[in-house]
Write an enzyme that holds these catalytic residues in place. Sequence first.
Site, PDB file in Angstrom:
ATOM      1  CB  THR A   1      -5.750  -2.529   5.853  1.00 44.73           C
ATOM      2  OG1 THR A   1      -5.746  -2.786   7.189  1.00 44.73           O
ATOM      3  CG2 THR A   1      -4.862  -1.502   5.161  1.00 44.73           C
ATOM      4  CG  ASP A   2      -8.840  -1.506  10.241  1.00 42.39           C
ATOM      5  OD1 ASP A   2      -7.819  -1.899  10.107  1.00 42.39           O
ATOM      6  OD2 ASP A   2      -9.584  -2.009  11.289  1.00 42.39           O
ATOM      7  CD  GLU A   3      -2.911  -2.001  10.077  1.00 43.13           C
ATOM      8  OE1 GLU A   3      -1.856  -1.482  10.047  1.00 43.13           O
ATOM      9  OE2 GLU A   3      -3.073  -3.223   9.980  1.00 43.13           O
TER      10      GLU A   3
ATOM     11  CE1 TYR B   1      -0.533  -3.548   4.491  1.00 41.00           C
ATOM     12  CE2 TYR B   1      -1.291  -3.070   6.431  1.00 41.00           C
ATOM     13  CZ  TYR B   1      -1.855  -3.638   5.498  1.00 41.00           C
ATOM     14  OH  TYR B   1      -2.852  -4.269   5.118  1.00 41.00           O
TER      15      TYR B   1
ATOM     16  CE  LYS C   1      -3.945  -2.868   1.058  1.00 39.95           C
ATOM     17  NZ  LYS C   1      -4.084  -3.846  -0.072  1.00 39.95           N
TER      18      LYS C   1
END
Length: 348
Positions: A130-132, A157, A161
């Site tokens: 993810t870009d998060e 989260y 990741k």
Amino acid sequence: MKILISGGAGFIGSAVIRKAIADGHAVVNLDALTYAACLENVASVADSPLYHFEHADICDRAALARIFERHKPDAVMHLAAESHVDRSIDGPGAFIETNITGTYNMLEAARAHWIAQGRPESFRFHHISTDEVFGSLPGDPKVKFTEETPYDPRSPYSASKAASDHLVRAWHETYGLPVVLSNCSNNYGPYHFPEKLIPVIILNALAGKPLPIYGNGANIRDWLYVEDHADALLTVLRKGEVGRSYNIGGENERSNLELVQTLCAILNDMRPAGHSYADLITYVADRPGHDARYAIDPTRIREELGWRPSVTVEEGLRRTVQWYLENEDWWRALQNRAGVGERLGVSA
């Protein structure tokens, strides 16, 4: 290819399976069938001779060993993950276990299989992230996440990741496992589990309930239609350079408020209710640690692999609303699952 896809009964994983089988690949769907999984997502391909389902948890090393030995995949696409930020705030343990320990188990099972097969150069382990993991961007539209952006995760989260991304790179550098990575922006589209923003807004609007917007609605995301993402992921798997990562974005930045207003206008057109759905917009307490903006610079995947999104956010949202209007049986069956319809992530 024969592709082992973890998390294939989930939102993005099922889109990848449908696309992979349409492209002629054999698929092994490995899924633990946790709360957000739904085998109806792959019902359209379940009878295909190219499809096989394995009910197993990526935290079960023995099960993974059996599955790799049984199917001998040519490639792995690792999508299985806990993914809802609000749930990670209330219960981070599941995210650590699945996203970090589970990824470790997948890497070790894949490495053992790769060695047993004679270390074929064609094998790939594609880790989907993810870009998060990159943190939060300023408002300047010229500033976007690239593959070189330093990691700066802000939630349980995104931290889990980020850890999984580091593990994948380490297994490549240390053991030579042929990996590719991708980091995507916010996905939306058919079969989106009804705890995320877009399905929440659609289903609340249809029920005449308040449309909740965190804070002032100014948080910005880049929106990627899930079927475009599935196409991009298979492109990375086939054409991506070993050891390299690719950022996948929709080139569709919108604030949460703009997105909800667009959805309301589409619903006004497609399912008139005698009032404007925008009248139901309600501002609620913001998410703890809510990142201000995500935006993807997709230059690498466009220039190196020749991929770019095909669906604008307006077109994709209209398709998505139409799908939910036509598939009430699908989403009604999920209404009683844990956490659906509740405000999560406020325990902090």
